[in-house]
Design a protein around this motif. Structure first.
Motif, mmCIF file in Angstrom:
data_model
loop_
_atom_site.group_PDB
_atom_site.id
_atom_site.type_symbol
_atom_site.label_atom_id
_atom_site.label_comp_id
_atom_site.label_asym_id
_atom_site.label_seq_id
_atom_site.Cartn_x
_atom_site.Cartn_y
_atom_site.Cartn_z
ATOM 1 N N GLY A 153 38.286 32.220 35.946
ATOM 2 C CA GLY A 153 38.668 30.875 36.359
ATOM 3 C C GLY A 153 40.116 30.822 36.805
ATOM 4 N N ARG A 154 40.966 31.513 36.077
ATOM 5 C CA ARG A 154 42.393 31.510 36.424
ATOM 6 C C ARG A 154 42.624 32.172 37.774
ATOM 7 N N SER A 155 42.023 33.328 38.014
ATOM 8 C CA SER A 155 42.227 33.984 39.308
ATOM 9 C C SER A 155 41.617 33.156 40.440
ATOM 10 N N THR A 156 40.512 32.480 40.166
ATOM 11 C CA THR A 156 39.887 31.626 41.187
ATOM 12 C C THR A 156 40.788 30.459 41.551
ATOM 13 N N VAL A 157 41.302 29.745 40.549
ATOM 14 C CA VAL A 157 42.136 28.573 40.842
ATOM 15 C C VAL A 157 43.470 28.998 41.450
ATOM 16 N N ASP A 158 44.023 30.119 41.012
ATOM 17 C CA ASP A 158 45.279 30.587 41.596
ATOM 18 C C ASP A 158 45.095 30.928 43.075
ATOM 19 N N GLY A 159 44.008 31.632 43.400
ATOM 20 C CA GLY A 159 43.736 31.971 44.793
ATOM 21 C C GLY A 159 43.487 30.738 45.646
ATOM 22 N N ALA A 160 42.726 29.802 45.108
ATOM 23 C CA ALA A 160 42.443 28.568 45.844
ATOM 24 C C ALA A 160 43.727 27.772 46.087
ATOM 25 N N LEU A 161 44.608 27.733 45.098
ATOM 26 C CA LEU A 161 45.878 27.025 45.258
ATOM 27 C C LEU A 161 46.729 27.678 46.349
ATOM 28 N N GLU A 162 46.789 29.002 46.353
ATOM 29 C CA GLU A 162 47.568 29.695 47.386
ATOM 30 C C GLU A 162 47.006 29.399 48.767
ATOM 31 N N GLY A 163 45.681 29.418 48.900
ATOM 32 C CA GLY A 163 45.057 29.096 50.179
ATOM 33 C C GLY A 163 45.323 27.663 50.602
ATOM 34 N N LEU A 164 45.258 26.754 49.650
ATOM 35 C CA LEU A 164 45.516 25.345 49.938
ATOM 36 C C LEU A 164 46.959 25.147 50.401
ATOM 37 N N LEU A 165 47.897 25.729 49.687
ATOM 38 C CA LEU A 165 49.313 25.572 50.057
ATOM 39 C C LEU A 165 49.599 26.144 51.441
ATOM 40 N N SER A 166 48.959 27.237 51.784
ATOM 41 C CA SER A 166 49.125 27.821 53.113
ATOM 42 C C SER A 166 48.647 26.840 54.182
ATOM 43 N N ARG A 167 47.512 26.223 53.950
ATOM 44 C CA ARG A 167 46.986 25.245 54.913
ATOM 45 C C ARG A 167 47.843 23.970 54.948
ATOM 46 N N GLU A 168 48.330 23.555 53.802
ATOM 47 C CA GLU A 168 49.192 22.371 53.769
ATOM 48 C C GLU A 168 50.502 22.631 54.515
ATOM 49 N N ARG A 169 51.045 23.838 54.377
ATOM 50 C CA ARG A 169 52.261 24.187 55.127
ATOM 51 C C ARG A 169 51.991 24.092 56.624
ATOM 52 N N LEU A 181 43.364 22.564 33.911
ATOM 53 C CA LEU A 181 43.482 23.560 32.840
ATOM 54 C C LEU A 181 44.633 24.528 33.115
ATOM 55 N N ARG A 182 44.773 24.953 34.361
ATOM 56 C CA ARG A 182 45.830 25.908 34.719
ATOM 57 C C ARG A 182 47.208 25.286 34.515
ATOM 58 N N ARG A 183 47.357 24.018 34.891
ATOM 59 C CA ARG A 183 48.654 23.336 34.726
ATOM 60 C C ARG A 183 49.010 23.116 33.265
ATOM 61 N N ALA A 184 48.007 23.147 32.388
ATOM 62 C CA ALA A 184 48.263 22.938 30.962
ATOM 63 C C ALA A 184 49.090 24.073 30.368
ATOM 64 N N GLY A 185 49.143 25.203 31.048
ATOM 65 C CA GLY A 185 49.887 26.353 30.539
ATOM 66 C C GLY A 185 49.096 27.104 29.473
ATOM 67 N N THR A 186 49.625 28.248 29.112
ATOM 68 C CA THR A 186 48.963 29.113 28.130
ATOM 69 C C THR A 186 48.661 28.338 26.856
ATOM 70 N N PRO A 187 47.478 28.389 26.328
ATOM 71 C CA PRO A 187 46.328 29.231 26.670
ATOM 72 C C PRO A 187 45.355 28.604 27.673
ATOM 73 N N TYR A 188 45.828 27.681 28.514
ATOM 74 C CA TYR A 188 45.024 27.071 29.578
ATOM 75 C C TYR A 188 43.797 26.362 29.034
ATOM 76 N N GLU A 189 44.027 25.487 28.080
ATOM 77 C CA GLU A 189 42.917 24.741 27.490
ATOM 78 C C GLU A 189 43.306 23.289 27.266
ATOM 79 N N LEU A 190 42.290 22.428 27.329
ATOM 80 C CA LEU A 190 42.462 21.002 27.095
ATOM 81 C C LEU A 190 41.228 20.473 26.388
ATOM 82 N N SER A 191 41.402 19.360 25.713
ATOM 83 C CA SER A 191 40.252 18.671 25.145
ATOM 84 C C SER A 191 39.489 17.998 26.281
ATOM 85 N N PRO A 192 38.211 17.750 26.091
ATOM 86 C CA PRO A 192 37.473 17.012 27.127
ATOM 87 C C PRO A 192 38.108 15.654 27.427
#
Length: 164
Positions: free
Chosen positions: A119-135, A61-72
């Protein structure tokens, strides 16, 4: 510099000198790295109180861009799960306030799944944490080696993705 795969290959060479063990030298390391990556993902997501499957849906959903929505249906394609599984996942994410269902303005019978602010703040934070660990996982390679490894892995993966 030696690793566990070197020891395994040496043992197999001693026991089965008749076999070409080169694939094991590459793919056993990929498998071991995958285990480390899985652990890093679980840790990064746990810090944000989500599971890997939740990250997958929220990230689509986040990658879909504003307004961060997709069909099922689009979410199914993005996450490669069945429709029953997706319904259950969206229900659970909606109950947690991470997504919401909205009527599809283009199809009166359809719905859209939209990322909420939480949801957006959750996924953004999780992505930042993931990228830090991947680095950290890639810290032993300089930028050129990382690009070279990415190119080599792409060459291995692309034929399988064409088959799918």
């Amino acid at each position: 510099m030696r690793d566990e795969v070197d020891r395994l290959v040496e043992a197999w060479q001693r026991e089965r000198a008749d076999l070409d063990l080169q694939p094991m030298e590459v793919l056993s390391r990929v498998t071991r790295l995958g285990h480390h990556l899985d652990r890093a993902r679980r840790q990064a997501f746990a810090e944000h109180a989500i599971e890997s499957w939740e990250f997958d849906v929220l990230a689509a959903l986040r990658r879909a861009g504003t307004p961060y929505e997709l069909s099922p249906g689009r979410l199914l394609k993005e996450t490669l799960v069945t429709s029953g599984t997706m319904t259950n996942r969206v229900d659970r994410l909606a109950a947690r306030g991470l997504v919401e269902r909205l009527p599809d303005p283009r199809d009166r019978r359809g719905v859209l799944v939209r990322l909420t602010g939480t949801g957006r703040s959750t996924v953004d934070g999780a992505l930042e944490g993931l990228l830090s660990r991947e680095r950290a996982l890639l810290a032993g390679l300089d930028a050129d080696d990382q690009r070279r490894l990415a190119d080599l892995l792409r060459a291995l993966v692309v034929p399988f993705e064409r088959e799918a």
